[in-house]
Design a protein around this motif. Sequence first.
Motif, PDB file in Angstrom:
ATOM      1  N   GLY A 136      12.223   2.108   7.769  1.00 15.21           N
ATOM      2  CA  GLY A 136      13.267   1.098   7.698  1.00 15.21           C
ATOM      3  C   GLY A 136      14.621   1.729   7.426  1.00 15.21           C
ATOM      4  O   GLY A 136      14.727   2.936   7.182  1.00 15.21           O
ATOM      5  N   ASN A 137      15.625   0.881   7.472  1.00 17.33           N
ATOM      6  CA  ASN A 137      16.999   1.341   7.399  1.00 17.33           C
ATOM      7  C   ASN A 137      17.848   0.246   6.756  1.00 17.33           C
ATOM      8  O   ASN A 137      17.651  -0.921   7.041  1.00 17.33           O
ATOM      9  CB  ASN A 137      17.440   1.600   8.846  1.00 17.33           C
ATOM     10  CG  ASN A 137      18.845   2.068   9.001  1.00 17.33           C
ATOM     11  OD1 ASN A 137      19.773   1.544   8.392  1.00 17.33           O
ATOM     12  ND2 ASN A 137      19.024   3.034   9.864  1.00 17.33           N
ATOM     13  N   ILE A 138      18.762   0.647   5.900  1.00 15.89           N
ATOM     14  CA  ILE A 138      19.759  -0.278   5.348  1.00 15.89           C
ATOM     15  C   ILE A 138      21.116   0.404   5.450  1.00 15.89           C
ATOM     16  O   ILE A 138      21.307   1.495   4.896  1.00 15.89           O
ATOM     17  CB  ILE A 138      19.478  -0.648   3.871  1.00 15.89           C
ATOM     18  CG1 ILE A 138      18.117  -1.313   3.719  1.00 15.89           C
ATOM     19  CG2 ILE A 138      20.586  -1.545   3.321  1.00 15.89           C
ATOM     20  CD1 ILE A 138      17.705  -1.562   2.274  1.00 15.89           C
ATOM     21  N   ASP A 139      22.030  -0.226   6.143  1.00 17.82           N
ATOM     22  CA  ASP A 139      23.398   0.262   6.265  1.00 17.82           C
ATOM     23  C   ASP A 139      23.428   1.690   6.828  1.00 17.82           C
ATOM     24  O   ASP A 139      24.141   2.549   6.329  1.00 17.82           O
ATOM     25  CB  ASP A 139      24.121   0.175   4.909  1.00 17.82           C
ATOM     26  CG  ASP A 139      25.636   0.149   5.037  1.00 17.82           C
ATOM     27  OD1 ASP A 139      26.139  -0.153   6.132  1.00 17.82           O
ATOM     28  OD2 ASP A 139      26.311   0.442   4.029  1.00 17.82           O
ATOM     29  N   VAL A 172       0.812  -1.211   0.000  1.00 19.29           N
ATOM     30  CA  VAL A 172       0.000   0.000   0.000  1.00 19.29           C
ATOM     31  C   VAL A 172       0.852   1.271   0.000  1.00 19.29           C
ATOM     32  O   VAL A 172       0.337   2.356  -0.255  1.00 19.29           O
ATOM     33  CB  VAL A 172      -1.006   0.028   1.177  1.00 19.29           C
ATOM     34  CG1 VAL A 172      -2.052  -1.064   1.002  1.00 19.29           C
ATOM     35  CG2 VAL A 172      -0.300  -0.107   2.518  1.00 19.29           C
ATOM     36  N   ASN A 173       2.142   1.119   0.293  1.00 16.55           N
ATOM     37  CA  ASN A 173       3.031   2.271   0.284  1.00 16.55           C
ATOM     38  C   ASN A 173       4.472   1.768   0.284  1.00 16.55           C
ATOM     39  O   ASN A 173       4.733   0.624   0.659  1.00 16.55           O
ATOM     40  CB  ASN A 173       2.782   3.155   1.512  1.00 16.55           C
ATOM     41  CG  ASN A 173       3.081   4.619   1.258  1.00 16.55           C
ATOM     42  OD1 ASN A 173       3.886   4.952   0.400  1.00 16.55           O
ATOM     43  ND2 ASN A 173       2.428   5.503   2.012  1.00 16.55           N
ATOM     44  N   SER A 174       5.395   2.632  -0.113  1.00 13.08           N
ATOM     45  CA  SER A 174       6.807   2.264  -0.086  1.00 13.08           C
ATOM     46  C   SER A 174       7.660   3.524  -0.031  1.00 13.08           C
ATOM     47  O   SER A 174       7.199   4.611  -0.393  1.00 13.08           O
ATOM     48  CB  SER A 174       7.188   1.425  -1.310  1.00 13.08           C
ATOM     49  OG  SER A 174       7.051   2.181  -2.488  1.00 13.08           O
ATOM     50  N   MET A 175       8.891   3.355   0.448  1.00 10.06           N
ATOM     51  CA  MET A 175       9.854   4.454   0.481  1.00 10.06           C
ATOM     52  C   MET A 175      11.193   3.918  -0.016  1.00 10.06           C
ATOM     53  O   MET A 175      11.682   2.905   0.491  1.00 10.06           O
ATOM     54  CB  MET A 175      10.021   5.000   1.901  1.00 10.06           C
ATOM     55  CG  MET A 175       8.800   5.701   2.446  1.00 10.06           C
ATOM     56  SD  MET A 175       9.061   6.472   4.067  1.00 10.06           S
ATOM     57  CE  MET A 175       9.149   5.045   5.144  1.00 10.06           C
ATOM     58  N   ALA A 176      11.758   4.597  -1.001  1.00  6.70           N
ATOM     59  CA  ALA A 176      13.049   4.186  -1.550  1.00  6.70           C
ATOM     60  C   ALA A 176      14.172   4.575  -0.595  1.00  6.70           C
ATOM     61  O   ALA A 176      14.158   5.657  -0.009  1.00  6.70           O
ATOM     62  CB  ALA A 176      13.276   4.833  -2.908  1.00  6.70           C
ATOM     63  N   LEU A 177      15.128   3.685  -0.454  1.00  3.71           N
ATOM     64  CA  LEU A 177      16.354   3.935   0.290  1.00  3.71           C
ATOM     65  C   LEU A 177      17.513   3.859  -0.692  1.00  3.71           C
ATOM     66  O   LEU A 177      17.354   3.382  -1.816  1.00  3.71           O
ATOM     67  CB  LEU A 177      16.545   2.891   1.392  1.00  3.71           C
ATOM     68  CG  LEU A 177      15.423   2.752   2.421  1.00  3.71           C
ATOM     69  CD1 LEU A 177      15.706   1.597   3.365  1.00  3.71           C
ATOM     70  CD2 LEU A 177      15.266   4.047   3.198  1.00  3.71           C
ATOM     71  N   THR A 178      18.685   4.274  -0.272  1.00  6.57           N
ATOM     72  CA  THR A 178      19.848   4.230  -1.142  1.00  6.57           C
ATOM     73  C   THR A 178      20.146   2.808  -1.616  1.00  6.57           C
ATOM     74  O   THR A 178      20.460   2.587  -2.776  1.00  6.57           O
ATOM     75  CB  THR A 178      21.090   4.788  -0.406  1.00  6.57           C
ATOM     76  OG1 THR A 178      20.784   6.113   0.020  1.00  6.57           O
ATOM     77  CG2 THR A 178      22.303   4.827  -1.312  1.00  6.57           C
ATOM     78  N   LYS A 179      20.006   1.833  -0.723  1.00 12.07           N
ATOM     79  CA  LYS A 179      20.363   0.449  -1.060  1.00 12.07           C
ATOM     80  C   LYS A 179      19.168  -0.492  -1.085  1.00 12.07           C
ATOM     81  O   LYS A 179      19.335  -1.708  -1.062  1.00 12.07           O
ATOM     82  CB  LYS A 179      21.403  -0.068  -0.063  1.00 12.07           C
ATOM     83  CG  LYS A 179      22.719   0.684  -0.135  1.00 12.07           C
ATOM     84  CD  LYS A 179      23.757   0.114   0.790  1.00 12.07           C
ATOM     85  CE  LYS A 179      25.067   0.878   0.670  1.00 12.07           C
ATOM     86  NZ  LYS A 179      26.110   0.297   1.517  1.00 12.07           N
ATOM     87  N   GLY A 180      17.949   0.042  -1.171  1.00 15.80           N
ATOM     88  CA  GLY A 180      16.774  -0.820  -1.208  1.00 15.80           C
ATOM     89  C   GLY A 180      15.486  -0.040  -1.052  1.00 15.80           C
ATOM     90  O   GLY A 180      15.427   1.156  -1.360  1.00 15.80           O
ATOM     91  N   THR A 181      14.453  -0.711  -0.530  1.00 17.02           N
ATOM     92  CA  THR A 181      13.131  -0.109  -0.385  1.00 17.02           C
ATOM     93  C   THR A 181      12.460  -0.641   0.874  1.00 17.02           C
ATOM     94  O   THR A 181      12.601  -1.815   1.206  1.00 17.02           O
ATOM     95  CB  THR A 181      12.242  -0.449  -1.612  1.00 17.02           C
ATOM     96  OG1 THR A 181      12.935  -0.048  -2.801  1.00 17.02           O
ATOM     97  CG2 THR A 181      10.906   0.251  -1.563  1.00 17.02           C
ATOM     98  N   VAL A 182      11.706   0.234   1.546  1.00 16.10           N
ATOM     99  CA  VAL A 182      10.873  -0.166   2.679  1.00 16.10           C
ATOM    100  C   VAL A 182       9.446  -0.279   2.152  1.00 16.10           C
ATOM    101  O   VAL A 182       8.943   0.654   1.518  1.00 16.10           O
ATOM    102  CB  VAL A 182      10.914   0.872   3.823  1.00 16.10           C
ATOM    103  CG1 VAL A 182      10.115   0.369   5.016  1.00 16.10           C
ATOM    104  CG2 VAL A 182      12.323   1.200   4.211  1.00 16.10           C
ATOM    105  N   TYR A 183       8.797  -1.417   2.424  1.00 13.33           N
ATOM    106  CA  TYR A 183       7.429  -1.642   1.956  1.00 13.33           C
ATOM    107  C   TYR A 183       6.468  -1.713   3.127  1.00 13.33           C
ATOM    108  O   TYR A 183       6.725  -2.407   4.117  1.00 13.33           O
ATOM    109  CB  TYR A 183       7.336  -2.949   1.162  1.00 13.33           C
ATOM    110  CG  TYR A 183       8.042  -2.884  -0.162  1.00 13.33           C
ATOM    111  CD1 TYR A 183       7.426  -2.296  -1.258  1.00 13.33           C
ATOM    112  CD2 TYR A 183       9.331  -3.380  -0.314  1.00 13.33           C
ATOM    113  CE1 TYR A 183       8.078  -2.215  -2.473  1.00 13.33           C
ATOM    114  CE2 TYR A 183       9.983  -3.302  -1.524  1.00 13.33           C
ATOM    115  CZ  TYR A 183       9.359  -2.714  -2.603  1.00 13.33           C
ATOM    116  OH  TYR A 183      10.007  -2.629  -3.797  1.00 13.33           O
TER     117      TYR A 183
END
Length: 151
Positions: free
Chosen positions: A136-139, A59-70
């Motif tokens: 969310g968070n990646i690295d 239903v929503n998402s946010m792009a991160l530098t190394k991926g995506t939070v869904y």
Amino acid sequence: MKETQKEMVTSMNKRASISIISAILISATAFTLAPSATAASNVAAATYNGACGSGYGVVNSMALTKGTVYLTYNSATGKNCVVTVRNSSGAALYMTAEVAVADTYPNSNVQDVGFYTSYAGPVYVNAAGKCVAWGGNIDYSGRWNGRSNCG
């Protein structure tokens, strides 16, 4: 006087030659760098991996530098789920997936935090008819939405 004019012309020719060479080098550098920049932008974005289970739709998402939070939702159960997915698997990186009922954050915050090779989560919260806070968070690079998907 003629010798001075001759020296001036020679000096001007040298400057013009240097300017032309500089312009050629700058153009060649720009041309050489362009494919690298394009290649970097062609990295495949993460796609939702179904980790929340059957019945959950994005239903929503946010792009991160190394991926995506869904952010996903299951209308049959009224639960939201969050999963953070990397663009590509690899060595374990610090990752998080978090979700909460927005009006009761941080008391209702559910999170998965650790070092993962492909995704963090899933984490769930029962938020039927309510707004959610999620992220969310990646690295060590992340995003947080404090209130969205109300209803």
